[in-house]
Each structure stands twice: as structure tokens, then as C-alpha cells.
Design an enzyme around this catalytic site. Sequence first.
Site, short mmCIF file in Angstrom:
data_model
loop_
_atom_site.label_atom_id
_atom_site.label_comp_id
_atom_site.label_asym_id
_atom_site.label_seq_id
_atom_site.Cartn_x
_atom_site.Cartn_y
_atom_site.Cartn_z
N HIS A 94 0.83 -1.21 0.00
CA HIS A 94 0.00 0.00 0.00
C HIS A 94 0.86 1.26 0.00
CE1 HIS A 94 -2.89 2.79 2.30
NE2 HIS A 94 -3.43 2.61 1.13
N GLU A 115 0.91 -0.65 -4.81
CA GLU A 115 -0.26 0.20 -5.05
C GLU A 115 0.17 1.66 -4.93
OE1 GLU A 115 -3.68 2.70 -3.67
OE2 GLU A 115 -1.86 2.17 -2.57
N ASP A 143 -0.92 6.06 -6.10
CA ASP A 143 -2.02 7.00 -6.31
C ASP A 143 -1.60 8.01 -7.37
OD1 ASP A 143 -3.81 6.35 -3.79
OD2 ASP A 143 -1.74 6.43 -3.09
N HIS A 178 -0.90 10.66 -2.59
CA HIS A 178 -2.21 10.23 -2.14
C HIS A 178 -3.15 11.38 -1.79
CE1 HIS A 178 -5.23 9.02 0.89
NE2 HIS A 178 -5.41 8.02 0.05
N GLU A 230 -3.99 3.55 -8.56
CA GLU A 230 -5.30 4.11 -8.23
C GLU A 230 -5.46 5.49 -8.85
OE1 GLU A 230 -7.84 5.85 -4.44
OE2 GLU A 230 -6.33 4.30 -4.07
#
Length: 285
Positions: free
Chosen positions: A40, A67, A69, A82, A150
Site C-alpha cells: 500500500h 499500489e 495514487d 495520495h 489508483e
Amino acid sequence: MKFPSKRRAGAVVAVLSGVVLALSSTSAQAATDGPDVIAHRGSSGMAPENTAAAIDLAVRQRADHVEIDVQRTKDGKLVNFHDCTMERTTDVEDLYPGRPSYRVSDFTWNELRRLDAGSWFHDDYAGERIITLDTVIRHLQHTRTGLLAEISPCGQYGTTIATDLADNLNGKPGYVGKALARRQLAVQSFETDDARTFHDLMPDIPIGILDADRPTDTELVELSQWADQINPQHTVTDQTLVDRIHQLGMTTNVWTVDEPGAIRKMTTLGVDGIITDYPQTLTQR
């Protein structure tokens, strides 16, 4: 990354790799093999989130995927960050005092690249910088670790950020082809419109829907017509939900799972991926 067994994702990888049988993955196989380990924002429990340090650490810990952003600067550069504003994890207020807004989208790349994105985490990481999507890909493309990107839900972008991400990846056909062949690339979003926009532009890349709440069965059925993954918060995930997602031909990555008991529970449920701040907890590296 585990592909759904139902549709185009397996087909495109088969075309790219020429090995059809190797790319068929059932839910039973996924449970047997164990869930993918998805770092993450990188290994963000051990290094400052979304920095090169966190990504490189996740690679060394042999995470299956990182992962990230995706946001856009004022001058159109896609960056890995993020929060919608930068006060929490950078020195933006010290370096640029008195600015009316500290949103990523209100700064140029040349301004952002000066920020310290590491000192907030620990003095050992002083001077870590915000990095671009291109830099993330360079750090991953020659490793065994894949990418789960994401699309930022920050409201100022609308669906244009999904288009920007598709344009960026379309400009990297070599990377995308190899990543899909190795099941090392997917995109996800909390915003269904963003996810659908990206899917329409790049239907070969698996697309996931993030959800902090438990999706209804009606929503699951509708999403199964085009989405590949349903990625709910682990606290709303149970056996019934996991089984229904698999029954509809999709896979599921749960977030953000850090506590050992929760990791064991999600593994027992047969989820396809666990998004965690501490990938080494699952990889033991």
C-alpha cells in the site's frame, strides 16, 4: 496479479504471451496459492509513502505488486501522491508559505520536485522527493513486482485524470504489453465514472472498483458486466461477499490489512489480494 477467469483479461494476456493455459486462474487456485501481496503506497509502514524509498523497499521485500495514487500537476505531469493536499507529508507550507491552496493540482512539477516528502516519516528519509508515474514504472519494470495504480478521487480532476492515465500508458506499449503478459498491471478507482472512462480507453488493462462500504448485490451484478476487480475495505468483507464476487467472475483485493489476525482472516476467506502497509508480514522478507 490474479485475473478474473471470465473474460477479456485472460484473453489479452494469452495473445501477448502465447501461453493460454498458464493464464487461466480460478478462484480455487487463487486460494491455494495464497493472496497476492500488494504494498500500500509502497512499503509505507517502513518508509515514507509513495516515495522511491517505499517502492524500492516493497520490491526488496518481494511484494507481488505496489499500489500507488495517480494525480496531475498544474502543468500536466502525472505524479504519485495520495492526499488531495500536501501538508501532511511534505514541507510545502514552509517552502511555499501563504499559498491559497496546497493541492497537488495547483503546483507545477518543478515546484513539487523541490519538496521534502520524507522527513515527516523519519529523519533518515529527509530529502525523499515526490516522484512521477514514469519514475514509478522505471523502478518496477525490470522487477518481479507489478503495479496497481489508483486513479485519484480528488474532485478537481473529474474524469480527465482517467484519460490522462490512459494516455500515459498508451505511450508505453512495450511496458504495458510485458506487464499484462506477466499479470503485473491493473488500475483501480473509488469513482465508478473514472473507472469506466479508463476501461473504455484501455479495456485490456484490468480495472477494479474500490469501496469503503459493502457493495449491494445489484451493484455487483452491474459492475460484473465490465469490471474485473471489486476491492472493498476488509472490515466489510466476509465469505458471502468474496464468494459472490468470484461467482460473478471477478477477483477481489481487500484493503488496508495490517493486523495479523485480519490478515489470517482475509487469507482464509480466499481473497485474491491483500493490500497492506507491511508487505513483509506476508512475504516474511
